[in-house]
Design an enzyme around this catalytic site. Sequence first.
Site, PDB file in Angstrom:
ATOM      1  N   MET A  70     121.565 -66.186  39.049  1.00  0.00           N
ATOM      2  CA  MET A  70     121.368 -67.477  38.250  1.00  0.00           C
ATOM      3  C   MET A  70     122.008 -67.270  36.935  1.00  0.00           C
ATOM      4  SD  MET A  70     117.286 -68.280  39.252  1.00  0.00           S
ATOM      5  CE  MET A  70     116.967 -66.704  39.550  1.00  0.00           C
ATOM      6  N   ASP A 127     113.924 -75.099  51.136  1.00  0.00           N
ATOM      7  CA  ASP A 127     114.673 -74.939  49.512  1.00  0.00           C
ATOM      8  C   ASP A 127     116.174 -75.268  50.024  1.00  0.00           C
ATOM      9  OD1 ASP A 127     112.091 -74.201  48.636  1.00  0.00           O
ATOM     10  OD2 ASP A 127     112.899 -72.518  47.810  1.00  0.00           O
ATOM     11  N   LYS A 144     114.433 -77.723  44.555  1.00  0.00           N
ATOM     12  CA  LYS A 144     114.550 -76.603  43.747  1.00  0.00           C
ATOM     13  C   LYS A 144     115.979 -76.116  43.467  1.00  0.00           C
ATOM     14  CE  LYS A 144     110.478 -74.177  43.776  1.00  0.00           C
ATOM     15  NZ  LYS A 144     110.266 -72.985  44.480  1.00  0.00           N
TER      16      LYS A 144
HETATM   17  C1  LIG Z   1     116.486 -69.026  42.767  1.00  0.00           C
HETATM   18  S1  LIG Z   1     117.575 -67.574  43.069  1.00  0.00           S
HETATM   19  C2  LIG Z   1     117.117 -67.187  44.789  1.00  0.00           C
HETATM   20  C3  LIG Z   1     117.228 -65.709  45.055  1.00  0.00           C
HETATM   21  C4  LIG Z   1     116.946 -65.430  46.646  1.00  0.00           C
HETATM   22  N1  LIG Z   1     115.472 -65.382  46.631  1.00  0.00           N
HETATM   23  C5  LIG Z   1     117.556 -64.233  47.126  1.00  0.00           C
HETATM   24  O1  LIG Z   1     116.828 -63.077  47.473  1.00  0.00           O
HETATM   25  O2  LIG Z   1     118.616 -64.167  47.196  1.00  0.00           O
HETATM   26  C6  LIG Z   1     119.147 -68.121  43.385  1.00  0.00           C
HETATM   27  C7  LIG Z   1     120.462 -67.541  42.978  1.00  0.00           C
HETATM   28  O3  LIG Z   1     120.679 -66.565  43.661  1.00  0.00           O
HETATM   29  C8  LIG Z   1     122.063 -66.433  43.835  1.00  0.00           C
HETATM   30  N2  LIG Z   1     122.622 -66.686  45.463  1.00  0.00           N
HETATM   31  C9  LIG Z   1     121.894 -66.881  46.231  1.00  0.00           C
HETATM   32  N3  LIG Z   1     122.598 -67.191  47.383  1.00  0.00           N
HETATM   33  C10 LIG Z   1     123.871 -66.935  46.961  1.00  0.00           C
HETATM   34  C11 LIG Z   1     125.000 -67.085  47.788  1.00  0.00           C
HETATM   35  N4  LIG Z   1     125.259 -67.373  49.120  1.00  0.00           N
HETATM   36  N5  LIG Z   1     126.311 -66.705  46.900  1.00  0.00           N
HETATM   37  C12 LIG Z   1     126.164 -66.257  45.773  1.00  0.00           C
HETATM   38  N6  LIG Z   1     124.994 -66.173  45.040  1.00  0.00           N
HETATM   39  C13 LIG Z   1     123.801 -66.646  45.761  1.00  0.00           C
HETATM   40  C14 LIG Z   1     122.772 -67.386  42.897  1.00  0.00           C
HETATM   41  O4  LIG Z   1     122.849 -66.648  41.632  1.00  0.00           O
HETATM   42  C15 LIG Z   1     121.478 -68.477  42.599  1.00  0.00           C
HETATM   43  O5  LIG Z   1     121.666 -69.024  41.567  1.00  0.00           O
END
Ligand SMILES: C[S@@+](CC[C@H](N)C(=O)[O-])C[C@H]1O[C@@H](n2cnc3c(N)ncnc32)[C@H](O)[C@@H]1O
Length: 272
Positions: free
Chosen positions: A175, A39, A61
Site C-alpha cells: 500500500m 474483497d 475495500k
Molecule cells: C490491503 S493490502 C492486502 C495484502 C494481502 N493481504 C496480502 O497478503 O498480499 C493490499 C496491498 O497489497 C499489495 N498487493 C496485493 N496484491 C498485489 C499484486 N498482485 N501486485 C502488487 N501488489 C499487490 C499492494 O501493495 C496493495 O496495496
Amino acid sequence: MRSSSGGRVYLVGAGPGDPELLTLRAVRLLQQADVLVYDNLVSPGVLDFAPANAERIYAGKRRNEHTMRQEQINALLVKLAREGKRVVRLKGGDPFIFGRGGEEMQELAAKGIDFEVVPGVTAACGVASYSGIPLTHRDHAQVALFVTGHLKDGSKVELDWPALVRPSQTVVIYMGLNALPEICRQLIAHGAPASRPIAVVQHGTMASQQVLTGTLADMPHKVAAAKLSSPSLLIVGDVVTLQETLDWFRPTGAAGQDTAALPLDILTSLQP
Ligand SMILES: C[S@@+](CC[C@H](N)C(=O)[O-])C[C@H]1O[C@@H](n2cnc3c(N)ncnc32)[C@H](O)[C@@H]1O
C-alpha cells in the site's frame, strides 16, 4: 469452537492474483462453498472455482471506497454462518498480512461462530517470485521486512525509518504507491543512499504485471511517468539488482504462458 447452526466461516487467502497460486485447501473449500464474500483484490478467476449457484457477495475495500463497512462485513459473516451456510471469506494474498483477517475472526470468536483460516501466498512472496527478485539472498539481504505505506490521515506515513534504512535487508512496502515520493524522501533523509535500488511492481503475478526498477532518487519520477496504478508493491534493497537476470515471467508469448489459462483437470479430481 462450534456454532449450533452447523454453519462455518473459512477465511481463505486468495493469493496475489494468478489463480494458480491458490492452495489445494482453498480450491477444495471454494468447490464446496454456499456463499463467497470477497474483497476487490480477489481475481475473478479465483471465484470461478466455486459452483455456479454459490452466492457471490462483493465486500469492496478499494482505497477510499469501502463498499461495505468492516462492521457490516462482520455482521454479514455471523448472519450467514448462523443460517447454517458454508461461507468462504476470500481475501487477497494472505488473510493475516495487512488484511484485517484477525479482526474478522475476533468477531466470529466473540459470537461463537465456527471458523478456519487458510493461508494464501502474500503479495510480497508472489510478486517477488514473479518479478525475479529474491527477497533474501546470501550476497545481498539476510532480513526481509514487510511494512505498510498506508497514509495515516491521508498525508503522513509513520514508519520506523531508522530500522528501514539498514544495509543487507529487503524492505517490502504494501500500500505504498501513493506515498512513494514521501517514502523515498524519508529513506534518504534517514541515511539510505539515494542510489539504493527499488522496484515497483504493478499487478504482480497477473497478465498485466509491470515491473519498474530504479533508485530511491529516480523512482518517484519513473512511476509518475509510467502512470502505475494499484495494486502495486514496493521492494527496496540490493536484491532488486538481480531482477534483470532473474526476470522470467512472460504472461504472454513464447518464453512463458498465461498460467491462468492452464488446464485444471488435477483440481477437478480432488477428493472432498
Ligand atoms: C490491503 S493490502 C492486502 C495484502 C494481502 N493481504 C496480502 O497478503 O498480499 C493490499 C496491498 O497489497 C499489495 N498487493 C496485493 N496484491 C498485489 C499484486 N498482485 N501486485 C502488487 N501488489 C499487490 C499492494 O501493495 C496493495 O496495496
